[in-house]
Design a protein around this motif. Structure first.
Motif, PDB file in Angstrom:
ATOM      1  N   ARG A  91       0.186  -0.061  -2.014  1.00 19.60           N
ATOM      2  CA  ARG A  91       0.626  -1.221  -2.392  1.00 19.60           C
ATOM      3  C   ARG A  91       2.204  -0.931  -2.525  1.00 19.60           C
ATOM      4  O   ARG A  91       2.837  -1.752  -1.368  1.00 19.60           O
ATOM      5  CB  ARG A  91      -0.216  -2.134  -3.378  1.00 19.60           C
ATOM      6  CG  ARG A  91       0.423  -3.430  -3.373  1.00 19.60           C
ATOM      7  CD  ARG A  91       0.014  -4.654  -3.898  1.00 19.60           C
ATOM      8  NE  ARG A  91      -0.316  -4.097  -5.436  1.00 19.60           N
ATOM      9  CZ  ARG A  91      -1.738  -4.964  -6.044  1.00 19.60           C
ATOM     10  NH1 ARG A  91      -2.002  -6.183  -5.275  1.00 19.60           N
ATOM     11  NH2 ARG A  91      -2.457  -4.525  -7.266  1.00 19.60           N
ATOM     12  N   ARG A  99      -0.201   0.541   5.695  1.00 16.54           N
ATOM     13  CA  ARG A  99      -1.372  -0.486   6.703  1.00 16.54           C
ATOM     14  C   ARG A  99      -2.810   0.700   5.567  1.00 16.54           C
ATOM     15  O   ARG A  99      -2.830   1.945   5.784  1.00 16.54           O
ATOM     16  CB  ARG A  99      -1.661  -0.006   7.652  1.00 16.54           C
ATOM     17  CG  ARG A  99       0.376  -0.897   8.168  1.00 16.54           C
ATOM     18  CD  ARG A  99       0.193  -0.814   9.458  1.00 16.54           C
ATOM     19  NE  ARG A  99      -0.989  -1.167  10.398  1.00 16.54           N
ATOM     20  CZ  ARG A  99      -1.806  -2.515  10.122  1.00 16.54           C
ATOM     21  NH1 ARG A  99      -0.168  -3.314   9.846  1.00 16.54           N
ATOM     22  NH2 ARG A  99      -2.266  -3.139  11.131  1.00 16.54           N
ATOM     23  N   GLU A 135      -7.615  -9.278  -6.448  1.00 14.24           N
ATOM     24  CA  GLU A 135      -6.058  -9.346  -7.237  1.00 14.24           C
ATOM     25  C   GLU A 135      -5.364  -8.160  -5.881  1.00 14.24           C
ATOM     26  O   GLU A 135      -4.132  -7.673  -5.679  1.00 14.24           O
ATOM     27  CB  GLU A 135      -4.822  -9.156  -8.273  1.00 14.24           C
ATOM     28  CG  GLU A 135      -6.108  -8.019  -9.258  1.00 14.24           C
ATOM     29  CD  GLU A 135      -7.366  -7.771  -9.396  1.00 14.24           C
ATOM     30  OE1 GLU A 135      -7.461  -6.837 -10.501  1.00 14.24           O
ATOM     31  OE2 GLU A 135      -7.910  -9.247  -9.472  1.00 14.24           O
ATOM     32  N   TYR A 136      -6.537  -7.586  -5.210  1.00 15.51           N
ATOM     33  CA  TYR A 136      -5.913  -5.978  -4.475  1.00 15.51           C
ATOM     34  C   TYR A 136      -6.455  -6.023  -3.256  1.00 15.51           C
ATOM     35  O   TYR A 136      -5.999  -6.096  -2.325  1.00 15.51           O
ATOM     36  CB  TYR A 136      -7.484  -4.941  -5.166  1.00 15.51           C
ATOM     37  CG  TYR A 136      -7.084  -3.858  -5.989  1.00 15.51           C
ATOM     38  CD1 TYR A 136      -6.022  -3.224  -6.184  1.00 15.51           C
ATOM     39  CD2 TYR A 136      -7.027  -4.480  -7.135  1.00 15.51           C
ATOM     40  CE1 TYR A 136      -5.050  -2.880  -7.621  1.00 15.51           C
ATOM     41  CE2 TYR A 136      -7.131  -4.223  -8.770  1.00 15.51           C
ATOM     42  CZ  TYR A 136      -5.901  -3.354  -8.416  1.00 15.51           C
ATOM     43  OH  TYR A 136      -5.158  -2.284  -9.748  1.00 15.51           O
ATOM     44  N   LYS A 137      -6.904  -7.955  -2.804  1.00 11.67           N
ATOM     45  CA  LYS A 137      -7.270  -8.166  -1.423  1.00 11.67           C
ATOM     46  C   LYS A 137      -5.674  -8.171  -0.564  1.00 11.67           C
ATOM     47  O   LYS A 137      -5.635  -7.741   0.787  1.00 11.67           O
ATOM     48  CB  LYS A 137      -7.747 -10.155  -1.433  1.00 11.67           C
ATOM     49  CG  LYS A 137      -9.189  -9.443  -1.912  1.00 11.67           C
ATOM     50  CD  LYS A 137      -9.707 -10.904  -1.480  1.00 11.67           C
ATOM     51  CE  LYS A 137     -11.153 -10.928  -1.837  1.00 11.67           C
ATOM     52  NZ  LYS A 137     -11.922 -12.279  -1.522  1.00 11.67           N
ATOM     53  N   SER A 138      -4.965  -8.768  -1.216  1.00  9.37           N
ATOM     54  CA  SER A 138      -3.462  -8.230  -0.189  1.00  9.37           C
ATOM     55  C   SER A 138      -3.063  -6.524   0.209  1.00  9.37           C
ATOM     56  O   SER A 138      -1.946  -5.951   0.684  1.00  9.37           O
ATOM     57  CB  SER A 138      -2.348  -8.656  -1.268  1.00  9.37           C
ATOM     58  OG  SER A 138      -2.544  -7.814  -2.378  1.00  9.37           O
ATOM     59  N   VAL A 139      -3.951  -5.620  -0.736  1.00 11.02           N
ATOM     60  CA  VAL A 139      -3.383  -3.877   0.063  1.00 11.02           C
ATOM     61  C   VAL A 139      -3.750  -4.150   1.590  1.00 11.02           C
ATOM     62  O   VAL A 139      -3.815  -2.998   1.520  1.00 11.02           O
ATOM     63  CB  VAL A 139      -4.083  -3.082  -1.072  1.00 11.02           C
ATOM     64  CG1 VAL A 139      -4.552  -2.290  -0.836  1.00 11.02           C
ATOM     65  CG2 VAL A 139      -3.183  -3.536  -2.517  1.00 11.02           C
ATOM     66  N   THR A 153      -4.613  -4.658   4.477  1.00 14.23           N
ATOM     67  CA  THR A 153      -3.921  -4.981   6.326  1.00 14.23           C
ATOM     68  C   THR A 153      -4.687  -5.151   6.980  1.00 14.23           C
ATOM     69  O   THR A 153      -4.118  -5.782   8.449  1.00 14.23           O
ATOM     70  CB  THR A 153      -2.945  -4.464   6.322  1.00 14.23           C
ATOM     71  OG1 THR A 153      -3.276  -2.557   6.707  1.00 14.23           O
ATOM     72  CG2 THR A 153      -2.141  -4.152   5.086  1.00 14.23           C
TER      73      THR A 153
END
Length: 94
Positions: free
Chosen positions: A64, A69, A86-90, A92
């Motif tokens: 992150r 990507r 909270e790690y779903k945004s990592v 891509t």
């Protein structure tokens, strides 16, 4: 537990190092500029002691921070991300 997670590009893996040495790793490959996290392995003597979670957090935090990507195919990391949204945004891709 004094743990350090670091990228080892020569081995294509993120490693978790404890005072005693290598305790586990997340293997990856690079496909078209995307880091694909393919496999997590923790030394049996550390299983059930939070080493896998510390390794997952350290790996995902670094990715992150770097802005890479990321695609995840490793079942352990997929379950970890489900339990820690909270790690779903990592991730891509995929």
């Amino acid at each position: 537990m004094n743990a350090l997670v670091q990228d080892n590009p020569a081995e294509r893996r993120f490693e978790i190092l404890l005072d005693e040495g290598l305790a586990g790793f997340v293997g990856y490959r690079v496909e078209s500029g995307t880091i694909v996290l393919v496999h997590t392995e923790v030394d049996p003597q550390y299983e059930g002691k939070g080493v896998g979670s510390a390794l997952a957090r350290g790996t995902l935090d670094q990715l992150r921070e770097r802005g890479d990507r990321v695609r995840v195919t490793c079942p352990f990391l997929l379950r970890f991300i489900e339990r820690h949204p909270e790690y779903k945004s990592v991730v891509t891709e995929g």
